[in-house]
Design a protein around this motif. Structure first.
Motif, PDB file in Angstrom:
ATOM      1  N   THR A  18       0.824  -1.503  -0.195  1.00  0.00           N
ATOM      2  CA  THR A  18       0.135  -0.047   0.525  1.00  0.00           C
ATOM      3  C   THR A  18       0.649   1.560  -0.067  1.00  0.00           C
ATOM      4  OG1 THR A  18      -1.615  -1.074   1.244  1.00  0.00           O
ATOM      5  CG2 THR A  18      -2.004   1.218   1.274  1.00  0.00           C
ATOM      6  N   ARG A  19       1.821   1.246   0.740  1.00  0.00           N
ATOM      7  CA  ARG A  19       2.771   2.520   0.866  1.00  0.00           C
ATOM      8  C   ARG A  19       3.074   2.665  -0.472  1.00  0.00           C
ATOM      9  NH1 ARG A  19       5.628   4.902   4.926  1.00  0.00           N
ATOM     10  NH2 ARG A  19       7.295   5.513   4.882  1.00  0.00           N
ATOM     11  N   SER A  20       4.022   1.345  -1.427  1.00  0.00           N
ATOM     12  CA  SER A  20       4.393   1.993  -2.235  1.00  0.00           C
ATOM     13  C   SER A  20       3.286   2.504  -3.320  1.00  0.00           C
ATOM     14  CB  SER A  20       5.175  -0.120  -2.981  1.00  0.00           C
ATOM     15  OG  SER A  20       5.662   0.267  -2.280  1.00  0.00           O
ATOM     16  N   LYS A  21       1.691   1.678  -3.429  1.00  0.00           N
ATOM     17  CA  LYS A  21       0.925   2.335  -4.209  1.00  0.00           C
ATOM     18  C   LYS A  21       0.937   3.810  -3.811  1.00  0.00           C
ATOM     19  CE  LYS A  21      -3.728   0.608  -5.384  1.00  0.00           C
ATOM     20  NZ  LYS A  21      -4.863  -0.156  -5.374  1.00  0.00           N
ATOM     21  N   ILE A  22       1.168   4.535  -2.832  1.00  0.00           N
ATOM     22  CA  ILE A  22       0.917   5.539  -2.217  1.00  0.00           C
ATOM     23  C   ILE A  22       2.034   6.454  -3.414  1.00  0.00           C
ATOM     24  CG2 ILE A  22       0.656   7.400  -0.447  1.00  0.00           C
ATOM     25  CD1 ILE A  22      -1.225   5.586   0.824  1.00  0.00           C
ATOM     26  N   GLN A  29       1.676  11.969  -9.648  1.00  0.00           N
ATOM     27  CA  GLN A  29       0.140  13.042  -9.841  1.00  0.00           C
ATOM     28  C   GLN A  29       1.208  14.166  -9.595  1.00  0.00           C
ATOM     29  OE1 GLN A  29      -2.698  13.926  -9.150  1.00  0.00           O
ATOM     30  NE2 GLN A  29      -2.179  15.618  -8.795  1.00  0.00           N
ATOM     31  N   LEU A  30       2.734  14.123 -10.107  1.00  0.00           N
ATOM     32  CA  LEU A  30       3.633  15.141 -10.202  1.00  0.00           C
ATOM     33  C   LEU A  30       3.922  15.376 -11.457  1.00  0.00           C
ATOM     34  CD1 LEU A  30       5.985  15.227  -6.915  1.00  0.00           C
ATOM     35  CD2 LEU A  30       4.034  16.822  -7.872  1.00  0.00           C
ATOM     36  N   GLU A  31       3.872  14.500 -12.401  1.00  0.00           N
ATOM     37  CA  GLU A  31       4.384  13.741 -13.660  1.00  0.00           C
ATOM     38  C   GLU A  31       3.219  14.271 -13.774  1.00  0.00           C
ATOM     39  OE1 GLU A  31       7.294  10.500 -14.225  1.00  0.00           O
ATOM     40  OE2 GLU A  31       5.440   9.476 -14.311  1.00  0.00           O
ATOM     41  N   THR A  32       1.588  14.381 -14.197  1.00  0.00           N
ATOM     42  CA  THR A  32       0.725  14.932 -14.964  1.00  0.00           C
ATOM     43  C   THR A  32       0.067  15.911 -14.886  1.00  0.00           C
ATOM     44  OG1 THR A  32      -0.714  13.335 -13.855  1.00  0.00           O
ATOM     45  CG2 THR A  32       0.330  12.246 -15.558  1.00  0.00           C
ATOM     46  N   GLU A  33       0.699  16.097 -13.452  1.00  0.00           N
ATOM     47  CA  GLU A  33      -0.090  17.668 -12.887  1.00  0.00           C
ATOM     48  C   GLU A  33       0.733  18.987 -12.157  1.00  0.00           C
ATOM     49  OE1 GLU A  33      -3.519  18.206 -13.270  1.00  0.00           O
ATOM     50  OE2 GLU A  33      -4.128  16.209 -13.798  1.00  0.00           O
ATOM     51  N   ALA A  34       0.202  19.818 -12.174  1.00  0.00           N
ATOM     52  CA  ALA A  34       1.206  20.469 -11.411  1.00  0.00           C
ATOM     53  C   ALA A  34       0.427  21.241 -10.735  1.00  0.00           C
ATOM     54  CB  ALA A  34       1.602  21.677 -12.020  1.00  0.00           C
ATOM     55  N   SER A  35       0.890  20.204  -9.662  1.00  0.00           N
ATOM     56  CA  SER A  35      -0.417  20.198  -8.074  1.00  0.00           C
ATOM     57  C   SER A  35      -0.424  19.151  -7.340  1.00  0.00           C
ATOM     58  CB  SER A  35      -1.922  20.429  -8.402  1.00  0.00           C
ATOM     59  OG  SER A  35      -2.689  19.494  -8.679  1.00  0.00           O
ATOM     60  N   PHE A  36      -0.752  18.903  -6.379  1.00  0.00           N
ATOM     61  CA  PHE A  36      -0.084  18.084  -5.017  1.00  0.00           C
ATOM     62  C   PHE A  36      -0.569  18.078  -3.964  1.00  0.00           C
ATOM     63  CE2 PHE A  36       2.438  15.847  -2.092  1.00  0.00           C
ATOM     64  CZ  PHE A  36       2.400  14.916  -2.596  1.00  0.00           C
ATOM     65  N   ALA A  40      -5.644  14.963  -4.047  1.00  0.00           N
ATOM     66  CA  ALA A  40      -5.408  14.059  -4.956  1.00  0.00           C
ATOM     67  C   ALA A  40      -4.561  13.061  -5.541  1.00  0.00           C
ATOM     68  CB  ALA A  40      -4.623  15.349  -6.212  1.00  0.00           C
ATOM     69  N   VAL A  41      -3.511  12.550  -3.747  1.00  0.00           N
ATOM     70  CA  VAL A  41      -3.015  11.129  -4.369  1.00  0.00           C
ATOM     71  C   VAL A  41      -3.351  10.013  -3.787  1.00  0.00           C
ATOM     72  CG1 VAL A  41      -0.865  10.078  -3.206  1.00  0.00           C
ATOM     73  CG2 VAL A  41      -0.315  12.531  -4.034  1.00  0.00           C
ATOM     74  N   ALA A  42      -4.609  10.231  -2.681  1.00  0.00           N
ATOM     75  CA  ALA A  42      -5.524   9.415  -2.772  1.00  0.00           C
ATOM     76  C   ALA A  42      -6.716   9.087  -3.895  1.00  0.00           C
ATOM     77  CB  ALA A  42      -6.619   9.905  -1.248  1.00  0.00           C
ATOM     78  N   ARG A  43      -7.087   9.567  -4.714  1.00  0.00           N
ATOM     79  CA  ARG A  43      -7.503   9.522  -5.299  1.00  0.00           C
ATOM     80  C   ARG A  43      -6.276   8.249  -6.511  1.00  0.00           C
ATOM     81  NH1 ARG A  43      -9.806  14.707  -4.477  1.00  0.00           N
ATOM     82  NH2 ARG A  43      -7.982  15.387  -6.297  1.00  0.00           N
ATOM     83  N   ARG A  44      -5.798   9.145  -6.662  1.00  0.00           N
ATOM     84  CA  ARG A  44      -4.696   8.524  -7.854  1.00  0.00           C
ATOM     85  C   ARG A  44      -4.851   7.109  -7.859  1.00  0.00           C
ATOM     86  NH1 ARG A  44      -2.377   9.927 -12.537  1.00  0.00           N
ATOM     87  NH2 ARG A  44      -2.918  12.525 -11.872  1.00  0.00           N
ATOM     88  N   ALA A  45      -4.214   6.598  -6.071  1.00  0.00           N
ATOM     89  CA  ALA A  45      -3.704   5.584  -5.911  1.00  0.00           C
ATOM     90  C   ALA A  45      -5.208   4.796  -5.647  1.00  0.00           C
ATOM     91  CB  ALA A  45      -3.179   5.343  -4.146  1.00  0.00           C
ATOM     92  N   ASP A  46      -5.947   5.176  -5.280  1.00  0.00           N
ATOM     93  CA  ASP A  46      -7.558   4.292  -4.965  1.00  0.00           C
ATOM     94  C   ASP A  46      -7.283   4.208  -3.681  1.00  0.00           C
ATOM     95  OD1 ASP A  46      -9.567   3.403  -5.963  1.00  0.00           O
ATOM     96  OD2 ASP A  46      -9.169   1.410  -6.606  1.00  0.00           O
ATOM     97  N   TYR A  53      -2.926   9.156   5.505  1.00  0.00           N
ATOM     98  CA  TYR A  53      -2.668   9.236   7.160  1.00  0.00           C
ATOM     99  C   TYR A  53      -1.602   8.157   7.446  1.00  0.00           C
ATOM    100  CZ  TYR A  53      -4.062  14.463   5.813  1.00  0.00           C
ATOM    101  OH  TYR A  53      -4.119  15.578   5.687  1.00  0.00           O
ATOM    102  N   TYR A  54      -2.296   7.575   7.923  1.00  0.00           N
ATOM    103  CA  TYR A  54      -2.465   6.084   8.296  1.00  0.00           C
ATOM    104  C   TYR A  54      -0.471   5.447   7.645  1.00  0.00           C
ATOM    105  CZ  TYR A  54      -2.398   1.672   9.966  1.00  0.00           C
ATOM    106  OH  TYR A  54      -1.510   0.288  11.282  1.00  0.00           O
ATOM    107  N   GLN A  55      -0.425   5.697   6.508  1.00  0.00           N
ATOM    108  CA  GLN A  55       1.146   5.561   6.412  1.00  0.00           C
ATOM    109  C   GLN A  55       1.904   6.099   6.519  1.00  0.00           C
ATOM    110  OE1 GLN A  55       2.209   1.956   4.870  1.00  0.00           O
ATOM    111  NE2 GLN A  55      -0.019   1.701   5.066  1.00  0.00           N
ATOM    112  N   PHE A  56       1.836   7.409   6.474  1.00  0.00           N
ATOM    113  CA  PHE A  56       2.095   8.663   5.995  1.00  0.00           C
ATOM    114  C   PHE A  56       2.515   9.941   7.358  1.00  0.00           C
ATOM    115  CE2 PHE A  56       2.261   6.669   1.852  1.00  0.00           C
ATOM    116  CZ  PHE A  56       4.072   6.728   1.966  1.00  0.00           C
ATOM    117  N   GLY A  57       1.263   9.340   7.711  1.00  0.00           N
ATOM    118  CA  GLY A  57       0.695  10.462   9.139  1.00  0.00           C
ATOM    119  C   GLY A  57       0.212  12.405   9.298  1.00  0.00           C
ATOM    120  N   SER A  58       0.877  12.340   8.163  1.00  0.00           N
ATOM    121  CA  SER A  58       0.926  13.914   7.325  1.00  0.00           C
ATOM    122  C   SER A  58       1.583  14.119   5.986  1.00  0.00           C
ATOM    123  CB  SER A  58       1.906  15.030   8.415  1.00  0.00           C
ATOM    124  OG  SER A  58       2.826  15.404   8.309  1.00  0.00           O
TER     125      SER A  58
END
Length: 215
Positions: A18-22, A29-36, A40-46, A53-58
């Motif tokens: 899951t961590r690798s997927k995120i 996200q950064l390759e295709t959009e100029a936003s972060f 956005a990352v959660a949607r892209r990772a499904d 937040y559970y994986q990275f905290g913030s």
């Protein structure tokens, strides 16, 4: 035998996946959009927002994880070998080689991260902290160069700053342009660095600066 250790191992594997997927989603996200953003990352990772937040905290934790991932992909693990070179000038060349490859590994992502940092204080802080590692490495190498000069210290903060700028992503990006490879850019940076270190950071005397024609 209790199945608990096996189940725990399964959960760790799934969490790692899951961590690798995120992280893959963050890079995409950064390759295709100029936003972060976390959303956005959660949607892209499904995955759910809370999973990120559970994986990275913030958001900062996600950015730290992304930089670690980019560093691994870009070969920054080769830095210890560069620093182990007995000749400090060879160590400086090695640092330049490592960063030339790293800066070229994900140029669009790195370029967008720097552009976004101008408007995102949290991202700017993470970038500055990461860059300080390169500055400290240059400071250590230059202190070793001084030691080879019969103990006569010529290293100044100005000299470190000049080499820091010379080995930056921004400088590499300009020198590389649309066609040059890391193998073509690195020698350019090495020659400039050798000239700077060879001069010991001394300012160029006015008499040695070519005068403009017609004046």
């Amino acid at each position: 035998m209790s199945p608990r250790p096996y189940r725990l191992g399964q959960r760790q594997v799934l969490a790692g996946e899951t961590r690798s997927k995120i992280l893959d989603a963050a890079r995409a996200q950064l390759e295709t959009e100029a936003s972060f953003s976390i959303d956005a990352v959660a949607r892209r990772a499904d995955v759910a927002r809370m999973t990120v937040y559970y994986q990275f905290g913030s958001k900062r934790g996600l950015l730290e994880g992304l930089f670690d991932s980019l560093a691994a992909r870009g070969g920054l693990r080769g830095l210890p070998s560069a620093f182990q070179q007995p000749d400090p000038r060879a160590a400086l060349d090695g640092l330049i080689d490592v960063f030339a490859r790293f800066w070229s590994s994900d140029r669009l992502v790195l370029r967008r991260l720097r552009a976004m940092a101008a408007l995102d204080p949290e991202l700017d802080e993470v970038l500055r902290e990461r860059n300080e590692g390169r500055r400290q490495g240059l400071r250590v190498i230059l202190s070793r160069v001084d030691a080879h000069r019969d103990g006569r210290s010529k290293t100044t903060s100005d000299l470190v700053d000049v080499l820091f700028a010379l080995t930056s992503f921004e400088n590499f990006d300009v020198l590389a342009g649309p066609e040059r490879t890391p193998e073509q850019v690195a020698p350019l940076v090495k020659r400039a660095a050798a000239a700077i270190v060879g001069a010991g950071g001394r300012p160029i005397r006015p008499s040695s600066v070519p005068r403009a024609r017609g004046r």
